[in-house]
Design a protein around this motif. Structure first.
Motif, PDB file in Angstrom:
ATOM      1  N   THR A  53      -4.765   6.510  -2.506  1.00 23.31           N
ATOM      2  CA  THR A  53      -4.095   5.268  -2.140  1.00 23.31           C
ATOM      3  C   THR A  53      -3.858   4.419  -3.374  1.00 23.31           C
ATOM      4  O   THR A  53      -4.667   4.398  -4.293  1.00 23.31           O
ATOM      5  CB  THR A  53      -4.963   4.480  -1.139  1.00 23.31           C
TER       6      THR A  53
ATOM      7  N   LEU B  74      -3.958  -7.274   3.847  1.00 19.51           N
ATOM      8  CA  LEU B  74      -3.347  -5.952   3.870  1.00 19.51           C
ATOM      9  C   LEU B  74      -3.177  -5.522   5.310  1.00 19.51           C
ATOM     10  O   LEU B  74      -4.125  -5.544   6.091  1.00 19.51           O
ATOM     11  CB  LEU B  74      -4.219  -4.912   3.158  1.00 19.51           C
TER      12      LEU B  74
ATOM     13  N   VAL C 207       0.848  -1.188   0.000  1.00 20.11           N
ATOM     14  CA  VAL C 207       0.000   0.000   0.000  1.00 20.11           C
ATOM     15  C   VAL C 207       0.886   1.240   0.000  1.00 20.11           C
ATOM     16  O   VAL C 207       1.928   1.272   0.643  1.00 20.11           O
ATOM     17  CB  VAL C 207      -0.994   0.001   1.199  1.00 20.11           C
ATOM     18  N   GLU C 208       0.468   2.235  -0.782  1.00 18.99           N
ATOM     19  CA  GLU C 208       1.183   3.514  -0.878  1.00 18.99           C
ATOM     20  C   GLU C 208       0.149   4.624  -0.824  1.00 18.99           C
ATOM     21  O   GLU C 208      -0.985   4.424  -1.242  1.00 18.99           O
ATOM     22  CB  GLU C 208       1.931   3.615  -2.211  1.00 18.99           C
ATOM     23  N   GLU C 209       0.558   5.777  -0.336  1.00 15.02           N
ATOM     24  CA  GLU C 209      -0.323   6.937  -0.365  1.00 15.02           C
ATOM     25  C   GLU C 209       0.441   8.075  -1.008  1.00 15.02           C
ATOM     26  O   GLU C 209       1.590   8.348  -0.648  1.00 15.02           O
ATOM     27  CB  GLU C 209      -0.755   7.326   1.055  1.00 15.02           C
TER      28      GLU C 209
ATOM     29  N   VAL D 232      -7.649   2.440   2.003  1.00 19.71           N
ATOM     30  CA  VAL D 232      -7.939   1.010   2.074  1.00 19.71           C
ATOM     31  C   VAL D 232      -7.702   0.538   3.499  1.00 19.71           C
ATOM     32  O   VAL D 232      -6.647   0.781   4.084  1.00 19.71           O
ATOM     33  CB  VAL D 232      -7.024   0.234   1.094  1.00 19.71           C
TER      34      VAL D 232
ATOM     35  N   ARG E 299       0.593  -2.125  -9.915  1.00 15.81           N
ATOM     36  CA  ARG E 299       0.091  -1.108  -8.988  1.00 15.81           C
ATOM     37  C   ARG E 299      -1.242  -0.583  -9.502  1.00 15.81           C
ATOM     38  O   ARG E 299      -1.382  -0.265 -10.682  1.00 15.81           O
ATOM     39  CB  ARG E 299       1.102   0.040  -8.879  1.00 15.81           C
TER      40      ARG E 299
ATOM     41  N   VAL F   9      -2.492   0.312  -4.307  1.00 18.04           N
ATOM     42  CA  VAL F   9      -2.103  -0.995  -3.786  1.00 18.04           C
ATOM     43  C   VAL F   9      -1.265  -1.703  -4.841  1.00 18.04           C
ATOM     44  O   VAL F   9      -1.404  -1.450  -6.039  1.00 18.04           O
ATOM     45  CB  VAL F   9      -3.312  -1.879  -3.386  1.00 18.04           C
TER      46      VAL F   9
ATOM     47  N   ALA G 184      -1.728  -2.198   6.595  1.00 15.10           N
ATOM     48  CA  ALA G 184      -1.223  -0.892   6.137  1.00 15.10           C
ATOM     49  C   ALA G 184      -0.039  -0.403   6.966  1.00 15.10           C
ATOM     50  O   ALA G 184       0.740   0.409   6.483  1.00 15.10           O
ATOM     51  CB  ALA G 184      -2.355   0.143   6.178  1.00 15.10           C
TER      52      ALA G 184
ATOM     53  N   HIS H   6      -8.565  -8.323   1.122  1.00 14.62           N
ATOM     54  CA  HIS H   6      -9.172  -7.662  -0.030  1.00 14.62           C
ATOM     55  C   HIS H   6      -9.070  -8.600  -1.215  1.00 14.62           C
ATOM     56  O   HIS H   6      -8.062  -9.291  -1.386  1.00 14.62           O
ATOM     57  CB  HIS H   6      -8.464  -6.345  -0.341  1.00 14.62           C
TER      58      HIS H   6
ATOM     59  N   ASP I  26      -7.187  -2.113   6.718  1.00 16.88           N
ATOM     60  CA  ASP I  26      -6.495  -3.377   6.964  1.00 16.88           C
ATOM     61  C   ASP I  26      -7.468  -4.533   6.771  1.00 16.88           C
ATOM     62  O   ASP I  26      -8.676  -4.365   6.860  1.00 16.88           O
ATOM     63  CB  ASP I  26      -5.961  -3.431   8.405  1.00 16.88           C
TER      64      ASP I  26
END
Length: 139
Positions: free
Chosen positions: A22, A133, A14-16, A96, A89, A24, A135, A101, A98
């Motif tokens: 967000t 996930l 996960v990245e923001e 998102v 990605r 994934v 996070a 998913h 935890d």
């Protein structure tokens, strides 16, 4: 080949971004037994938790560099090796939570040395897999 192994069963990354959107990441395997040119990659029917993802929101990591999926068709010198899962990605998601998913993807590849009529063979496999996930630890 082995559709149950298409999506690697590991934790989602996960990245923001700076704007709070967000992304994934997950990994997929080549559905063929030999390395193939990357310009033959077919990635479609991607969904995250049942919601379809447009191809313009997908990136793939090639040789350590993220590239928009739409640019892959022009990569004539890059190869996808059978032992190297491809990192995908999905950008532009809402935050998102935890937990598990569901990720769905159809992964295909053009096999340039097998020609049927006037077109090269394209092999495709589809899988939906629940991935965890966390996070706080995923990257």
């Amino acid at each position: 080949m082995f559709p149950d192994r298409l999506i690697v069963p590991e934790e989602l990354g996960v990245e923001e971004d700076a704007g709070g959107a967000t992304a994934v990441t997950f990994r997929v395997r080549l559905p063929w037994y030999r390395a193939l040119p990357m310009d033959g990659l077919h990635l479609s029917d991607v969904a995250f938790d049942g919601r379809p993802v447009a191809s313009d929101r997908l990136d793939v990591e090639i040789d350590g560099t993220w590239r928009p999926y739409e640019d892959v068709a022009g990569l004539r010198d890059a190869w996808w090796f059978v032992l190297d899962p491809l990192r995908v990605r999905v950008r532009g998601l809402e935050p998102v939570a935890d937990g598990e998913h569901k990720v769905t993807a159809t992964v295909g590849a053009r096999v340039p040395y097998i020609v049927l009529g006037t077109e090269a063979l394209v092999i495709k496999e589809t899988l939906t897999r629940a991935l965890p996930l966390n996070a706080r630890s995923a990257a």
